[in-house]
Structures are given as C-alpha cells and as structure tokens.
Design a protein around this motif. Structure first.
Motif, short mmCIF file in Angstrom:
data_model
loop_
_atom_site.label_atom_id
_atom_site.label_comp_id
_atom_site.label_asym_id
_atom_site.label_seq_id
_atom_site.Cartn_x
_atom_site.Cartn_y
_atom_site.Cartn_z
N ALA A 7 73.35 133.62 19.21
CA ALA A 7 72.44 132.99 19.96
C ALA A 7 71.39 131.96 19.12
O ALA A 7 71.75 130.31 20.05
N THR A 8 70.89 132.18 17.43
CA THR A 8 70.02 131.65 17.87
C THR A 8 71.49 130.51 16.90
O THR A 8 71.37 129.48 16.81
N ALA A 9 72.32 131.26 16.31
CA ALA A 9 73.28 129.85 15.29
C ALA A 9 74.19 129.17 16.63
O ALA A 9 73.80 127.71 16.42
N PHE A 10 73.81 129.69 17.97
CA PHE A 10 74.68 128.18 18.76
C PHE A 10 73.20 127.70 19.16
O PHE A 10 73.69 126.12 19.11
N SER A 11 72.10 127.77 19.32
CA SER A 11 70.87 126.83 19.72
C SER A 11 70.87 126.00 18.67
O SER A 11 70.35 124.67 18.84
N GLU A 12 71.06 126.30 17.12
CA GLU A 12 70.35 125.35 15.97
C GLU A 12 71.50 124.33 16.08
O GLU A 12 72.13 123.65 15.02
N LEU A 13 72.82 124.35 16.91
CA LEU A 13 73.75 123.49 16.71
C LEU A 13 73.14 122.09 16.95
O LEU A 13 73.59 120.90 17.23
N ALA A 14 72.12 122.32 18.15
CA ALA A 14 71.12 121.11 18.55
C ALA A 14 71.03 119.85 17.81
O ALA A 14 70.97 119.63 17.82
N ASN A 15 70.82 121.18 16.47
CA ASN A 15 70.79 120.06 15.29
C ASN A 15 71.74 118.61 14.53
O ASN A 15 71.55 117.83 13.97
N ASP A 16 72.42 119.38 15.16
CA ASP A 16 73.92 118.63 14.59
C ASP A 16 74.15 117.35 15.84
O ASP A 16 75.08 116.82 15.91
#
Length: 239
Positions: A7-16
């Motif tokens: 979930a953390t890895a997916f949410s950090e995609l917002a940075n991309d």
C-alpha cells in the motif's frame, strides 16, 4: 510482500503523477511501474491493486489495464485467473535467458560504442559513485538499484534508443532476480570494484579489455544467481 508495504509503494506512485503530463498513456504508466520494479520497490509476488495504483497516478482503469498488458508482455507481470495481476516470480531458466541476452547486448555495446560515448560513460561513472556511497551507508538495496543504472548506461553506449528501451525491460526483469539473494551485501559488494574497473577501462578507450572483463563479470553473476535459485528450490522441496 506485506499488504502495508504494498500500500505504501502504491501510494508513493502519486509522486510520479507529474511524469504523465498531459499525454497520459498506457506506455507512460508502464514506464513508471517498470521503473519502480527496477528500483526494487515492487518485488516478486506483489499484487498490483488497480484502485490504489489508478488513484495514485490519476489514470483510468482501462489505461492501467493496458499498462499491465504491456508489462505482462515484457514478462514483468503475470495475470492469475480470479486473483489479479502480480509482479512475476522468475525461475532459474529465466536467469539463464536474461544473461544470454545481456551478453549479446552489453558486450557488443562495450566492444563498439556509438559515436558519442561521453554521456553514457558519465552516467556509468555516476552510478558507480552512487553504489559506493550506498554501500558505505549500508543501503544494500540501493546498491542493487545503482547497479541496474550502471548496466543501463553500458547499454546506452550503443547509441540506440531501441537498445535503451530493451535494456530497461531486461534490467527490470533482472531486478526481480536479485530478490532471491538472501544476503544482498554478499552478492553486490564484490561487483562494486568490478564496476569501477569497467568504467576505468572504458574511459581509457581499452574496449577489448572492457568487453573481456564484462563477459567474466556476467558469467560470475549468472552462476551465483542460478546457484541461489537451486538452493531456494531445495529448501522448498525439504519444506
């Protein structure tokens, strides 16, 4: 991979998200996910949640599914009926194939660089420095990422955008192989000096010696990884 970590890895995609710009396409989404796989942030077996990823990148479900299809074609993802899409778990046979392809591409690029090798060599030198600093800090996952960037730069010596694209896919697949190593430091540490040696040879223009060094390097890495896969298989059989 735990649900919280995923979930953390997916949410950090917002940075991309900014990378998509106004021309949000499946190819660009696939490129972002491929990059995250190459960085080791989405390890083998990770289930790719459509809602979480689509929300983070602000893309439609159809666009995301097309990106999944592209990455499945690149052998990075696998669709499991009634379960969803997962980051692929590779086999020893995959390792042998990856290294067979790398010998063809990387050794050729090192043996006969394109017209302007300065920029790829600068990126290779930068990746070496990043790897050495990560090792000094004890960040062995980041050492693996720097190593991927180093070999991407070697492929770029060919001076071909087609080769660059193919190397990005094959090296993302390689990163999935790294996860089988129980001790990342023991695996990556010996190659820090070999990376530095390769840059030195290339900068001196001794391409023949660089190719010979790289060929031995790839042979050694393949042997280690295949052995690691064999040990994992033995452990599963005993279990």
């Amino acid at each position: 991979m735990s649900a919280d970590v995923a979930a953390t890895a997916f949410s950090e995609l917002a940075n991309d998200r900014h990378l998509l710009g106004r021309t949000s396409t499946a190819e660009l989404v696939a490129g972002i996910l491929r990059g995250r796989i190459a960085e080791g942030l989405l390890p083998p077996g990770t289930r790719l949640a459509e809602e979480a990823i689509g929300s983070a990148l602000a893309v439609s479900r159809n666009t995301l599914r097309e990106a999944f299809r592209l990455l499945t074609h690149e052998r990075l993802l696998v669709h499991e009926l009634n379960r969803g899409v997962f980051v692929r778990t590779l086999t020893a046979e995959d390792v042998a194939e990856i290294y067979r392809v790398r010998r063809v591409i990387e050794c050729a690029a090192v043996r006969r660089p394109g017209a302007d090798p300065a920029e790829p060599l600068a990126r290779a030198r930068e990746a070496v420095a990043e790897g050495e600093q990560a090792a000094a800090d004890g960040r062995w996952g980041d050492v693996g990422t720097a190593n991927i960037r180093f070999h991407q730069a070697l492929g770029s010596l060919a001076g071909s955008s087609r080769v660059d694209g193919f190397m990005a896919a094959i090296l993302a697949e390689l990163r999935l192989v790294f996860h089988v190593m129980a001790n990342p430091r023991a695996f990556h540490e010996p190659y820090l000096g070999r990376n530095r040696e390769l840059v030195t040879l290339l900068e001196s223009g001794d391409y023949a010696a660089a190719e010979q060094s790289l060929a031995g390097y790839l042979d050694a890495a393949e042997a280690e990884l295949v052995h690691a896969y064999a040990e994992v298989l033995k452990g599963e059989e005993r279990g």
